[in-house]
Design a protein around this motif. Structure first.
Motif, short mmCIF file in Angstrom:
data_model
loop_
_atom_site.label_atom_id
_atom_site.label_comp_id
_atom_site.label_asym_id
_atom_site.label_seq_id
_atom_site.Cartn_x
_atom_site.Cartn_y
_atom_site.Cartn_z
N THR A 187 0.81 -1.22 0.00
CA THR A 187 0.00 0.00 0.00
C THR A 187 0.85 1.27 0.00
N GLU A 188 2.01 1.22 0.67
CA GLU A 188 2.90 2.38 0.73
C GLU A 188 4.34 1.90 0.68
N ALA A 189 5.20 2.71 0.07
CA ALA A 189 6.63 2.42 0.03
C ALA A 189 7.41 3.72 0.17
N ASP A 190 8.39 3.72 1.06
CA ASP A 190 9.26 4.89 1.26
C ASP A 190 10.69 4.41 1.04
N THR A 191 11.27 4.78 -0.11
CA THR A 191 12.57 4.26 -0.51
C THR A 191 13.46 5.39 -1.01
N ILE A 192 14.72 5.05 -1.32
CA ILE A 192 15.63 6.08 -1.84
C ILE A 192 15.19 6.55 -3.21
N ARG A 193 14.39 5.76 -3.91
CA ARG A 193 13.93 6.14 -5.23
C ARG A 193 12.67 6.99 -5.19
N GLY A 194 12.03 7.01 -4.05
CA GLY A 194 10.83 7.82 -3.91
C GLY A 194 9.85 7.22 -2.92
N GLN A 195 8.80 7.97 -2.64
CA GLN A 195 7.71 7.51 -1.78
C GLN A 195 6.47 7.33 -2.64
N TYR A 196 5.83 6.15 -2.52
CA TYR A 196 4.74 5.80 -3.41
C TYR A 196 3.53 5.28 -2.64
N VAL A 197 2.36 5.49 -3.24
CA VAL A 197 1.10 4.95 -2.74
C VAL A 197 0.51 4.08 -3.84
N TYR A 198 0.02 2.89 -3.47
CA TYR A 198 -0.50 1.92 -4.43
C TYR A 198 -2.00 1.78 -4.27
N GLU A 199 -2.71 1.84 -5.41
CA GLU A 199 -4.17 1.78 -5.41
C GLU A 199 -4.64 0.55 -6.18
N TYR A 200 -5.72 -0.08 -5.68
CA TYR A 200 -6.20 -1.34 -6.25
C TYR A 200 -7.69 -1.25 -6.56
N LYS A 201 -8.12 -2.15 -7.43
CA LYS A 201 -9.53 -2.21 -7.81
C LYS A 201 -9.98 -3.67 -7.83
N TRP A 202 -11.13 -3.94 -7.20
CA TRP A 202 -11.66 -5.30 -7.19
C TRP A 202 -12.16 -5.68 -8.57
N ILE A 203 -11.75 -6.86 -9.01
CA ILE A 203 -12.15 -7.40 -10.30
C ILE A 203 -12.87 -8.73 -10.07
N ASP A 204 -14.03 -8.88 -10.66
CA ASP A 204 -14.79 -10.13 -10.54
C ASP A 204 -14.91 -10.78 -11.93
N THR A 205 -14.44 -12.01 -12.04
CA THR A 205 -14.57 -12.79 -13.26
C THR A 205 -15.23 -14.11 -12.91
N PRO A 206 -15.68 -14.85 -13.91
CA PRO A 206 -16.30 -16.16 -13.61
C PRO A 206 -15.36 -17.12 -12.89
N LYS A 207 -14.06 -16.95 -13.11
CA LYS A 207 -13.10 -17.89 -12.52
C LYS A 207 -12.52 -17.43 -11.20
N LYS A 208 -12.39 -16.10 -11.03
CA LYS A 208 -11.83 -15.64 -9.76
C LYS A 208 -12.16 -14.17 -9.52
N SER A 209 -12.07 -13.79 -8.25
CA SER A 209 -12.23 -12.40 -7.83
C SER A 209 -10.97 -11.99 -7.10
N TYR A 210 -10.48 -10.77 -7.37
CA TYR A 210 -9.21 -10.35 -6.79
C TYR A 210 -9.06 -8.84 -6.91
N GLU A 211 -8.06 -8.29 -6.23
CA GLU A 211 -7.74 -6.88 -6.33
C GLU A 211 -6.61 -6.69 -7.35
N ARG A 212 -6.89 -5.92 -8.37
CA ARG A 212 -5.89 -5.65 -9.40
C ARG A 212 -5.20 -4.31 -9.14
N LEU A 213 -3.89 -4.28 -9.33
CA LEU A 213 -3.15 -3.03 -9.18
C LEU A 213 -3.64 -2.04 -10.23
#
Length: 556
Positions: A187-213
């Protein structure tokens, strides 16, 4: 006056680089055989950075790259010490965020591997120490074991990354009901290359449901690293601080390493492209290429070919031509600022957002107004004006000299990649056997060991002797582990390593060239296995394991 100063600066750089070349070549020839390509490229980057940076300090250490021209025990010791330090510090601040507070994990856990892309490499902590040594050219500080250890430890601790995760699930929908696998998402990363926030979206398919980046938002870039360098190296101003950081850490270490690997592969295949396949397109990027195709009408395989040529699929690489080009599609700064804003992205926060980079590149390509029949036989020549405009500006469309130059030096390689990406390829390692009895992630207690632990791959049951097909091209390596994978084969294609384990028969030799669809072995139950099945594991070269289904799915 500005141009004169610029010319003098460039002349100084060329003079310093030429003077260093003899020493550099001798050193690299010694190191090449025992060390991996990434180490080689890091050594080049570090040495060149020190050479150029010496203009500020006015002096050079007597022995710039590691400790001496000839490989010795001290070289190996520095490398091993730096590797051990970064390995320890990279996982020291990994935290699972929960309602009752944070829980320390102690390992890199992101399902999509985003954390692995931001961890420190040994060169990240060694290069500042090398700069520090150059402040005292009359003292060989790199031979002072106590000084070296102290500074490596300080650098590794100060520059260590911080990673924060959340729990998530992949829900597989089967005929027997839902199967839930627990995973962690960064969800969050603080590194020498930068500080980042990661956002996800729930995806529902007939075979599986998951959070996609869905998005990667940059909060700040390089601040931690530049603050450290300014203090540690006692730099007098921001200009020199930025220069030091650019030379050492923004020189495209991973990009160059992959380019070297690609060049080696191409040479291994006699200049052919049999090692290139759609499997090489990183799984996390494929949805963005497909989105760009739908929005702008340019095929995903053409966009992916440009990204491979421009950046080797590295969203944080800077160009080497001094123009400031950046990212997957190597957009120029002025184009990035303009077109990212047009598409609704923040030019600063979305600088490292791969989705934004791909959409901006596709938008620019479509804006040139070049008509291409992508389903026809002449799509290559028809797309040449588009590639000319992308490289040299729209004003050069119709410039025959420029078209010939771009065709020879750029377009022909893009076309070769594109042809391979769009060609039908095998998407499953077994024919007729598609059931997965164990998915990637935290799984039930191991049937033999009796403990619950991460499963870094997928298990596909099939009778002993069933043919195993390589899902990628590349070069094969073989091995055996009595208490683990049993007989196994690794195929490397420049982006991923594909591990085929528990085989009964290994059907290839070490170093053999592999094309997609090659039969490489037979299903078995060797090693730590409860019955005949294929274990398939996939990981980026130099990275951690990822879910093979991400790669196999995006190949279709």
């Amino acid at each position: 006056m500005k141009n004169i100063a610029h010319n003098i600066k460039n002349a100084l750089k060329r003079k310093l680089a030429k003077k260093a070349a003899s020493f550099l070549i001798k050193k690299l020839m010694v190191l090449l055989a025992p060390l991996i390509p990434v180490l080689l490229i890091l050594l080049i980057s570090i040495f060149l950075a020190v050479t150029l940076f010496a203009a500020f300090f006015g002096a050079m250490p007597k022995q710039q790259t590691l400790t001496s021209v000839k490989a010795n025990a001290q070289d190996s010791k520095i490398y091993a010490q730096a590797e051990e330090l970064v390995s320890e510090k990279n996982v020291e601040q990994t935290w699972l965020k929960g309602p009752d507070g944070n829980t320390h994990l102690g390992f890199l856990a992101d399902y999509y591997g985003s954390d692995v892309k931001l961890i420190n490499k040994w060169g990240d902590i060694y290069s500042p120490v090398l700069f520090k040594a150059s402040e005292n050219p009359n003292k060989n500080l790199l031979q002072d074991e106590s000084w070296l250890t102290k500074n490596l430890e300080y650098t590794a601790d100060t520059l260590k990354p911080y990673f924060y995760y959340k729990k998530s699930q992949i829900i597989y929908h089967t005929e027997d009901g839902d199967e839930v696998v627990e995973i962690y998402l960064l969800t969050e990363a603080d590194t020498i290359r930068g500080q980042y926030v990661y956002e996800y979206k729930w995806i529902d398919t007939p075979k599986k449901s998951y959070e996609r980046l869905e998005n990667i938002r940059m909060v700040r870039e390089w601040d931690r690293l530049e603050e450290f360098l300014k203090k540690y190296l006692a730099l007098p101003d921001q200009k020199q601080t930025t220069t030091a950081r650019q030379m050492v850490f923004e020189a495209g270490q991973g990009f160059t390493a992959r380019k070297e690997w690609f060049d080696w592969l191409q040479n291994k295949f006699g200049g052919g492209f049999g090692w290139v396949s759609s499997a090489m397109v990183p799984a996390e990027l494929k949805p963005y290429f497909l989105e760009a195709e739908k929005q702008f009408g340019i095929p995903w395989w053409f966009l992916a070919a440009i990204a491979m040529k421009e950046s080797s699929f590295n969203p944080t690489v800077s160009g080497f031509d001094g123009t400031g080009s950046y990212g997957l599609m190597q957009a120029l700064p002025e184009n990035w600022r303009k077109y990212s804003a047009i598409l609704g992205f923040d030019p600063v926060a979305d600088k490292n957002n791969p989705r934004a980079q791909i959409l901006v590149g596709a938008y620019m390509l479509s804006s040139y107004g070049v008509k291409v029949n992508w389903g026809g036989d002449n799509w290559q020549e028809e797309s040449l004006p588009m590639l000319v405009a992308y490289n040299a500006g729209p004003g050069n469309i119709g410039n025959h000299k420029m078209e010939e130059y771009v065709k020879k030096n750029y377009a022909e390689l893009v076309w070769q990649y594109a042809e391979q990406f769009k060609a039908p390829t095998i998407t499953w390692p077994l024919r007729g056997y598609t059931q997965i009895i164990s998915h990637f992630g935290m799984r039930r207690p191991h049937p033999i060991l009796g403990v619950t632990r991460p499963h870094y791959g997928i298990d596909i049951p099939a009778p002993t002797g069933t043919s195993v097909y390589s899902v990628s091209g590349g070069v094969a390596y073989t091995g055996y582990e009595a208490d683990g994978f049993g007989k196994y084969i690794i195929v490397k294609d420049g982006i991923y390593e594909y591990w085929y384990a528990h085989l009964s028969v290994i059907g290839v030799k070490n170093g053999q060239k592999i094309t997609p669809g090659t039969v490489i072995g037979k299903v078995g139950s060797t090693g730590l296995s409860e019955g005949p099945h294929l274990h398939l594991g996939i990981k980026p070269i130099g990275g951690n394991w990822i879910d093979p289904e991400l790669v196999l799915k995006q190949m279709k």
